[in-house]
Write an enzyme that holds these catalytic residues in place. Structure first.
Site, PDB file in Angstrom:
ATOM      1  N   THR A 203       0.867  -1.184   0.000  1.00  0.00           N
ATOM      2  CA  THR A 203       0.000   0.000   0.000  1.00  0.00           C
ATOM      3  C   THR A 203       0.900   1.230   0.000  1.00  0.00           C
ATOM      4  OG1 THR A 203      -1.842  -1.069   1.102  1.00  0.00           O
ATOM      5  CG2 THR A 203      -1.591   1.281   1.515  1.00  0.00           C
ATOM      6  N   ARG A 231     -15.044  -6.005   0.446  1.00  0.00           N
ATOM      7  CA  ARG A 231     -14.344  -5.553   1.660  1.00  0.00           C
ATOM      8  C   ARG A 231     -13.602  -4.234   1.382  1.00  0.00           C
ATOM      9  NH1 ARG A 231      -8.787  -4.210   2.903  1.00  0.00           N
ATOM     10  NH2 ARG A 231      -8.450  -4.592   5.109  1.00  0.00           N
ATOM     11  N   GLY A 233     -10.906  -1.505   3.308  1.00  0.00           N
ATOM     12  CA  GLY A 233     -10.018  -1.330   4.461  1.00  0.00           C
ATOM     13  C   GLY A 233      -9.991   0.111   4.944  1.00  0.00           C
ATOM     14  N   ASP A 234      -8.922   0.458   5.617  1.00  0.00           N
ATOM     15  CA  ASP A 234      -8.802   1.790   6.218  1.00  0.00           C
ATOM     16  C   ASP A 234      -8.361   2.856   5.217  1.00  0.00           C
ATOM     17  OD1 ASP A 234      -6.336   0.343   6.053  1.00  0.00           O
ATOM     18  OD2 ASP A 234      -5.395   1.904   7.286  1.00  0.00           O
ATOM     19  N   THR A 254      -0.703   2.174   7.029  1.00  0.00           N
ATOM     20  CA  THR A 254      -0.658   0.920   6.281  1.00  0.00           C
ATOM     21  C   THR A 254      -0.638  -0.251   7.261  1.00  0.00           C
ATOM     22  OG1 THR A 254       0.630  -0.465   4.764  1.00  0.00           O
ATOM     23  CG2 THR A 254       1.878   1.095   6.090  1.00  0.00           C
ATOM     24  N   GLY A 255      -1.292  -1.326   6.871  1.00  0.00           N
ATOM     25  CA  GLY A 255      -1.330  -2.492   7.755  1.00  0.00           C
ATOM     26  C   GLY A 255      -2.692  -3.138   7.710  1.00  0.00           C
ATOM     27  N   GLY A 257      -6.085  -3.214   7.886  1.00  0.00           N
ATOM     28  CA  GLY A 257      -7.016  -2.094   7.880  1.00  0.00           C
ATOM     29  C   GLY A 257      -8.104  -2.156   8.936  1.00  0.00           C
TER      30      GLY A 257
HETATM   31  N1  ASP Z   1      -4.356  -1.013   5.030  1.00  0.00           N
HETATM   32  C1  ASP Z   1      -4.622  -1.681   3.788  1.00  0.00           C
HETATM   33  C2  ASP Z   1      -5.990  -2.329   3.862  1.00  0.00           C
HETATM   34  O1  ASP Z   1      -6.320  -2.859   4.894  1.00  0.00           O
HETATM   35  C3  ASP Z   1      -3.617  -2.726   3.432  1.00  0.00           C
HETATM   36  C4  ASP Z   1      -2.168  -2.356   3.611  1.00  0.00           C
HETATM   37  O2  ASP Z   1      -1.851  -1.287   4.126  1.00  0.00           O
HETATM   38  O3  ASP Z   1      -1.286  -3.128   3.194  1.00  0.00           O
HETATM   39  O4  ASP Z   1      -6.684  -2.348   2.872  1.00  0.00           O
END
Ligand code: ASP
Length: 337
Positions: A203, A231, A233-234, A254-255, A257
């Site tokens: 991301t 779905r 995410g954040d 990032t992470g 979400g």
């Molecule tokens: N945060 C992103 C999500 O959950 C994914 C990522 O940051 O790798 O969609």
């Protein structure tokens, strides 16, 4: 465009903001995702670093000429979206059904204006669609077919869904489907939720401070491999994956979400500066190493405040990240120093 920038610089000089002792302070931070980093070879690591550097150079070139933080964020993210190494734009992950559904958001810290798109499938640079939502609609967030339609009729470059196909991401989908099927046979949930160990990187995000003292933030992603049921995410959620306020800070996360949404990480960080008067690095570390970790969540963030302080904490094995200061010096990092 150039005329506007020159005029902006002249105005800065006249207003006394630009002098030998009091140079305009600007800075830019970018990330290319946090994750387990399993299997990243030194050769791949240098390709990721080169991608980050190119993104930093694109944003820096604008900031140096008196461009705004929003312009720099857009330019940096566009570069990363066009680079198939990153899970955004061209290199986006596949959903369970084999589609690429892209999410992005952008926020202007001066006026608290924001735009976001979720689940778009035909916009070449989703960050531009998010920007178009902010600039040309009365809304903050559009999703799915409507968001694609809006982007197509508001100046964004459109592509066929096949543009987003990459062999590397297709392989990851095949693996992920196998894992999900195994889990289903074992009676587990069968929904894509990368564990901390499996979490992949890619991301992208950028946060910037411009010479006018304004902050901006943006994030763009394909989400997580084998995501189902539309779905989201954040990353496209203002306050979760992205936030910017001149009174606090600019943040891109990032992470995993789901955890960032539940904690409202990006807005929470900005509030801790604005309301709690905490130093940026202390507040960012508290969120990632204490609050996120206590919930079992994995990831990281980049942030910048109006003084040009930056923070880039992560609780995964690595995070692609880098920054450029006003003298043009670039630094990129992957693992813990
Ligand atoms: N945060 C992103 C999500 O959950 C994914 C990522 O940051 O790798 O969609």
């Amino acid at each position: 465009m150039l005329f506007r920038r020159v005029l902006a610089l002249i105005l800065l000089v006249l207003s006394g903001n630009l002098s030998a002792q009091n140079l305009p302070r600007f800075a830019l931070v970018v990330h290319g995702g946090a994750g387990a980093m399993g299997g990243v070879t030194p050769a791949q690591e240098s390709r990721y670093r080169a991608g980050l550097e190119k993104a930093l150079e694109a944003g820096y070139a604008l900031l140096k000429e008196g461009g705004t933080a929003i312009e720099a964020v857009r330019a940096s993210i566009r570069v990363l979206e066009d680079d198939s190494l990153f899970n955004a734009g061209k290199g986006a992950v596949f959903s369970y059904e084999g589609r690429n559904e892209l999410d992005a958001s952008i926020m202007d810290g001066k006026a608290l204006r924001a735009g976001a798109v979720a689940g778009v499938t035909r916009v070449k640079n989703p960050i531009e669609a998010a920007y178009a939502v902010m600039e040309q609609s009365p809304h903050v967030m559009l999703c799915g077919r409507g968001a694609d339609e809006f982007a197509a009729t508001h100046g964004c470059q459109m592509v066929k869904p096949a543009y987003f196909y990459t062999t590397a991401q297709r392989k990851l989908l095949i693996q992920a489907r196998k894992t999900l099927r195994r889990q289903q046979h074992q009676g587990k949930s069968g929904s894509a939720q990368a564990s901390k160990k499996e979490l992949k990187y890619g991301t992208v995000g950028a946060v910037a401070l411009d010479a006018f003292g304004n902050l901006a933030a943006g994030t763009s992603t394909g989400g997580i491999t084998a995501k189902r049921w539309n779905r989201i995410g954040d990353s496209p959620i203002i306050g979760a994956g992205t936030y910017a306020s001149n009174a606090g800070c600019a943040v891109s996360c990032t992470g995993q979400g789901e955890f960032f949404i539940r904690l409202g990480v990006a807005k929470s960080l900005s509030d801790q500066l604005e309301i709690g008067h905490k130093p940026l690095q202390e507040a960012a570390a508290d969120l990632i190493f204490e609050k996120l970790a206590a919930m079992g969540g994995a990831g990281g963030l980049i942030a910048i405040d109006r003084k040009g302080n930056i923070a880039m904490p992560f609780n995964t094995r690595g995070m692609f990240r880098g920054y450029v200061r006003e003298d043009g010096s670039i630094c990129t990092e992957v693992f813990n120093q």
